[in-house]
Design an enzyme around this catalytic site. Structure first.
Site, short mmCIF file in Angstrom:
data_model
loop_
_atom_site.label_atom_id
_atom_site.label_comp_id
_atom_site.label_asym_id
_atom_site.label_seq_id
_atom_site.Cartn_x
_atom_site.Cartn_y
_atom_site.Cartn_z
N SER A 96 40.07 41.30 41.64
CA SER A 96 38.91 40.45 41.92
C SER A 96 39.21 38.96 41.83
O SER A 96 38.72 38.25 40.94
CB SER A 96 37.77 40.84 40.99
N ARG A 142 44.37 31.62 44.87
CA ARG A 142 44.46 30.93 43.57
C ARG A 142 43.84 31.84 42.52
O ARG A 142 42.98 32.65 42.83
CB ARG A 142 43.73 29.59 43.60
N ASP A 145 35.87 43.21 43.80
CA ASP A 145 34.80 43.93 43.09
C ASP A 145 33.46 43.88 43.83
O ASP A 145 32.67 44.83 43.76
CB ASP A 145 34.65 43.42 41.64
C1 BGC Z 1 36.69 35.81 41.95
C2 BGC Z 1 36.09 36.82 42.88
C3 BGC Z 1 35.34 37.86 42.09
C4 BGC Z 1 34.36 37.22 41.13
C5 BGC Z 1 33.63 38.24 40.27
C6 BGC Z 1 35.66 35.26 40.99
O1 BGC Z 1 36.25 34.41 40.07
O2 BGC Z 1 37.28 34.74 42.68
O3 BGC Z 1 37.09 37.44 43.66
O4 BGC Z 1 34.65 38.69 42.99
O5 BGC Z 1 35.04 36.33 40.29
O6 BGC Z 1 34.51 39.01 39.52
#
Ligand code: BGC
Length: 497
Positions: A157, A172, A210
């Site tokens: 995620s 990143r 996610d």
């Molecule tokens: C991430 C996402 C993720 C979200 C929730 C963010 O910091 O960049 O990819 O879906 O957090 O977990």
């Protein structure tokens, strides 16, 4: 200890005997953190524009990543799949068996702690640890079985650029992670190498965000679900677009009618600071974070930051000359960055007593600070302001997706610790949606609204498994767009139960 009376639903009037210095600080905080309807609408408008810019050929600040998850489940997917979720605190491994009955599944799972030092370590250490956990899971649940080619959905995620569903270059790290040697790299071969080194019979089929997992898992049982959101340590959303409405994919000449899940990565909204009402505290959070200038929206709404915003305000009040907050107290413990989490704020908002006894105990036990009654009132109001601002801002994102898609009536599946555990979050968010979208009062608050944000099914377990199942099915039907290792997938016959 004398316990106060049960707290009344409204705390209006609690500031009557407040010293004027604290009262004027509360007024200032309200000025900073309250977001009126007109501002919410302005943010939502800008959000729609940003989502659309992200889909355009030029691209924008919000990444709007095509994920190559190209179908909703029909409820009749079958077979056993592994699912792995690398969260901030835990690593979870599941085996999900999608059964013959529509929308039904069985799940076994194990949780492993993600050691804190991994988050700032090396790529090798990270993948080694993840693979070790998978190995333990397999040895425990499948002792002495001869296994091969177990299909895996990996919930990773973080923003990854995906040329295919089994590929993802990390743009990143977010959520305070800072691991060397992964940004700018495809995470799949790094991960697969660690599996091969351990001779694990596992094949990564789908790299899943996610939010996409949440959307797909929810849609498995509710066909009105078109958006998946995470309001947790981080914050983000995914929704289903049509390929024909994604200008940046035009060159691939995909069937315009085909669906494509978009991982918005909306945490990056307003990185240019055009519209969000940032306070000095938001600016400090950003500056001190491992990736300054990134995830502006996320840093105002996600669980990782709520406690830190609160801590910075209190410390500032203590150190400032304009008021007497915590006068003469030792604030050493409060001085430690990220020492308070969103659970701390939630506990304050959940204080059962009119005289805020729980909050007083919390400050004394956790921070060694003895609070006076007016200080407790300020603390409580501050927690409410930070929690409410977060909920209202997230409604700008939800409304923007629905406005972009012209969806007037839809279900949004949501998960994450802030959504499931933070008091009043859902109702505050629903209220803000109503204000942004001008719903007539007949819809009432929360349930029954045309756009409802509902608790989702387990996205990183069932969702990831379903996306792996849908990918294997797609290869077998000859729809090969956005899948790299089609040959391996063709050989894959998931075990039926
Ligand atoms: C991430 C996402 C993720 C979200 C929730 C963010 O910091 O960049 O990819 O879906 O957090 O977990």
């Amino acid at each position: 200890m004398v316990l106060g009376a049960r707290k009344a639903p409204s705390r209006k009037g609690s500031f009557a005997d407040m010293p004027t210095d604290l009262k004027s600080q509360i007024d200032k905080l309200e000025e900073m953190f309250l977001i009126p309807t007109t501002k919410l609408k302005e943010i939502s408008d800008q959000f729609v524009a940003e989502l659309e810019r992200g889909l355009s050929q030029e691209g924008g600040t919000i990444p709007m990543i095509p994920t190559w998850c190209m179908a909703f489940p029909d409820g009749y997917e079958t077979g056993a799949y592994l699912a792995l979720d690398m969260g901030g605190t835990n690593l979870r491994v599941c085996e999900v068996t999608l059964t013959e009955e529509k929308g039904e599944f069985e799940i076994i799972q194990s949780k492993y702690r993600m050691p804190e030092e991994l988050k700032t370590g090396t790529a090798e250490e990270l993948w080694g640890y993840v693979a070790d956990c998978l190995q333990q899971f397999i040895e425990y649940h499948h002792e002495n079985e001869k296994l091969e080619n177990l299909p895996l959905g990996f919930t990773f995620s973080y923003p990854v650029t995906q040329d295919a569903i089994d590929h993802g270059v990390l743009q990143r790290w977010t959520k305070g992670f800072d691991i060397q040697g992964v940004e700018g790299e495809d995470v799949v071969p790094q991960f697969q190498k660690a599996l091969e080194e351990r001779n694990l019979p596992i094949k990564l089929v789908a790299l899943v965000n996610d939010t996409t997992g949440t959307m797909i898992a929810s849609a498995y049982t509710d066909t009105d679900m078109k958006v998946g959101c995470i309001f947790g340590t981080g914050c983000n959303a995914a929704y289903m677009e049509e390929c024909g409405s994604i200008p940046k994919l035009e060159h691939l000449k995909l069937d315009p009618k085909l669906p494509m899940a978009i991982n918005c990565e909306w945490g990056a909204f307003d990185n240019e600071h055009k519209v969000l009402p940032r306070t000095t505290y938001d600016v400090i959070i950003d500056k001190e974070s491992p990736r300054p200038g990134q995830q502006s929206f996320e840093k105002m709404v996600a669980g990782l930051y709520l406690g830190e915003i609160f801590r910075l305000v209190l410390l500032d009040l203590h150190k400032g000359h304009e008021c007497t907050m915590f006068e003469g107290q030792d604030v050493n413990k409060l001085d430690k960055p990220y020492s308070l989490d969103a659970g701390f704020l939630a506990a304050i908002e959940e204080d059962r007593f009119e005289n805020l006894t729980d909050t007083g105990d919390l400050f004394q036990n956790k921070l060694g600070i003895v609070c006076k009654k007016p200080e407790l009132e300020l603390i409580r109001r501050l927690a409410e302001l930070i929690g409410t601002r977060a909920a209202r801002l997230t409604a700008c994102g939800v409304s923007a997706i629905c406005r972009h898609k012209k969806w007037e009536k839809v279900h949004v599946g949501a998960d994450g610790s802030v959504f499931t555990k933070y008091p009043h979050f859902k109702i505050r968010q629903a209220q803000a949606l109503k204000e942004i979208l001008d719903w007539p009062s007949k819809y009432g608050k929360g349930r029954g609204d045309p756009i409802e944000v509902l608790p989702a099914e387990d996205g990183s377990g069932v969702g990831a498994a379903l996306i792996a199942a849908l990918t294997v099915k797609r290869v077998k039907q000859g729809q090969l767009a956005g899948i790299r290792d089609c040959d391996a997938l063709l050989k894959m016959v998931p075990k039926e139960k």
